[in-house]
Scaffold this motif. Sequence first.
Motif, mmCIF file in Angstrom:
data_model
loop_
_atom_site.group_PDB
_atom_site.id
_atom_site.type_symbol
_atom_site.label_atom_id
_atom_site.label_comp_id
_atom_site.label_asym_id
_atom_site.label_seq_id
_atom_site.Cartn_x
_atom_site.Cartn_y
_atom_site.Cartn_z
ATOM 1 N N ASN A 1 0.821 -1.204 0.000
ATOM 2 C CA ASN A 1 0.000 0.000 0.000
ATOM 3 C C ASN A 1 0.856 1.256 0.000
ATOM 4 O O ASN A 1 0.553 2.237 -0.672
ATOM 5 C CB ASN A 1 -0.932 0.023 1.214
ATOM 6 N N ILE B 1 0.764 5.957 -7.452
ATOM 7 C CA ILE B 1 -0.441 6.786 -7.520
ATOM 8 C C ILE B 1 -0.757 6.998 -9.002
ATOM 9 O O ILE B 1 -0.312 7.964 -9.623
ATOM 10 C CB ILE B 1 -0.232 8.113 -6.775
ATOM 11 N N ASP C 1 -8.313 4.322 -10.265
ATOM 12 C CA ASP C 1 -7.359 4.463 -9.159
ATOM 13 C C ASP C 1 -7.800 5.567 -8.197
ATOM 14 O O ASP C 1 -7.789 5.374 -6.969
ATOM 15 C CB ASP C 1 -5.980 4.789 -9.726
ATOM 16 N N ARG D 1 -9.608 5.534 -3.966
ATOM 17 C CA ARG D 1 -8.975 6.199 -2.826
ATOM 18 C C ARG D 1 -9.930 7.161 -2.104
ATOM 19 O O ARG D 1 -9.582 7.722 -1.073
ATOM 20 C CB ARG D 1 -7.753 6.989 -3.299
ATOM 21 N N LEU E 1 -6.661 14.623 -1.674
ATOM 22 C CA LEU E 1 -6.355 13.976 -2.950
ATOM 23 C C LEU E 1 -6.012 14.974 -4.053
ATOM 24 O O LEU E 1 -5.585 14.574 -5.137
ATOM 25 C CB LEU E 1 -7.535 13.098 -3.389
#
Length: 630
Positions: free
Chosen positions: A27, A32, A47, A51, A115
């Motif tokens: 992890n 990313i 992806d 998240r 993010l």
Amino acid sequence: MGIRGVVLCVLAVVLQSCTIAEVRADNDEKPILYKDASQPVAVRVSDLYGRMTLDEKIGQMTQIEITVSNESSVSKYYIGSVLSGGGSVPATNATVHQWTNMTDYVQRLALKTRLGIPEIYGIDAVHGHNNVYGATIFPHNIGLGCTRDPALLERIGSATALEVRATGIPYVFAPCIAVCRDPRWGRCYESYSEDPEVVRSMTTIIDGLQGRSPADREGPYVQNSRKVAACAKHFVGDGGTTNGIDENNTVIDYDGLVNIHMKAYPDAIAKGVSTVMASYSSWNGIKMHANRFLLTDVLKGQLGFKGFIISDWQAVERITDPPGVNYTLATYLALNAGVDMVMVPYNYTDFISVVKNLVAAKQIPMSRIEDAVKRILRVKFETGLFEKPYADESLRSFLGAPSHRALAREAVRKSLVLLKNGKGSQSLLPLNKNATKILIVGAHADDLGLQCGGWTITWQGQAGNNITKGTTILKGIKQSVSANSKVVHLAKPRTGAAKNKGYEYAIVVVGEEPYAEMYGDNMNLTLSSSYQELIKDTCSYVKCVVVMVSGRPLVVEPIVSHMDAFVAAWLPGTEGAGVADMLFGRYDFQGKLSRTWFKRVDQLPMNVGDQNYDPLYPFGFGLKMGLNDR
């Protein structure tokens, strides 16, 4: 437990610990992917979505107004989109720098979140970058439909995209591809035509706004950071409401809905249009924002739309069917119908709270949230916001650029329709530019606000020459005639002002006051009595050409016999010199009516192909001066 059991137990714990450590390491070291521009969009979307928390997902589905956008709203609630409504500007007559400061500020707030998902800032740019002082304002769609020139529309889309991007904005709520079937509708000038085929042909503006989508590409498409995400609106049937009343009910069977009002949508989707805006109106009594069959089964399913559906301004709150519906039920209906992003625009905390509660109660399934958020993220990746979230200062010079104004002037020339030229066999146009003395009458001759109409700087538009930069019709006339010609302008002349004054001819410029949705609905469609008298009086003393500045045909049958020539100029925008180009024969007329010019309002609705079709000027009508024959 024996020794063997103890050993095995210890071994199991060690192995489990190793597995947990490996997972944690995976992890921590997992790339990313959503930040990697080399990855396919689908991979980046998946992806990033994986998240996100529920709060972040619902935030992406929320669009708020710039006036309530600050750190406590954008950052705290993970807001996915901000807009400037009509007239919502950083300052009066704001500069490009002030616009980019504002949009960059909002973007910085979004990028500070966990993010770092950028905003997609939206604005109405329905005939150029119409909220911005100094931008090029093109003719409204009713005039562009008269050009029958799809290539021109693509060029206008490209110019508009550059001016919008110059202010740091990547998303426009345009084009309107409604098929207006009743000119009493206050948004009729936003429609290219009453004919669905003409409307369909004008979707080339999407190619200009977004760039041309490769034929083998599926889904939304924006070519580069000099282009913008477009919005086809309003799905569907907004131009066919009963009596042309805005936001009213469109009563028509499904085949009629598809063959008239939905005609342009397959082309828009094939061009990769990024978003579609749902209509305020209803179809056979069901609000479009609550119509799952049309939004999900038809638009997303049958038509294969891959972008996101956005609501109109506070439209969810206007869902009133069934009677007594409250905001929670309205939100439930809209999101489950297929709306992906909701233009709140102010009451965002209530919206977010309601959605969270509906998800917790399993009234809105997570599959619906996933569909909405992934569609929104896909458009953001396609628009290049993750790579270039901020305004590009190198584009600032494109706002109101001379080349764009020249294009708008060309669009004016091609949109004008010559409806009458002369009494009997003697033509009046083209006018003599060397005339000794010329009379110009009417306030519309020298007023930028009047010739631009609604959706210009402010929502409803406004009269005045200080609203933005441009050239009025009067100024264009003065630039076109001889330096020795005396031009007299009387905005409100007294009776008999043209009598025995030595004028060779008069140009009478009349029209409507500016208006936009709701306030523009008009059941009479008559020219003001003062303008009717002005035409009769002026034309009784001197040869006259009447130039009408309006967002639709108006009742002129009782007065058209007084005119020597009659030109429909529609709402030409900032480049009024294009009108003068045509009056003085620099170019010949080529515009063809994009909608039927009726005789009386009791004929409405009346469209080409109707059984009792009896117009004053039919759809497609347009004269030429015959310059090539001289």
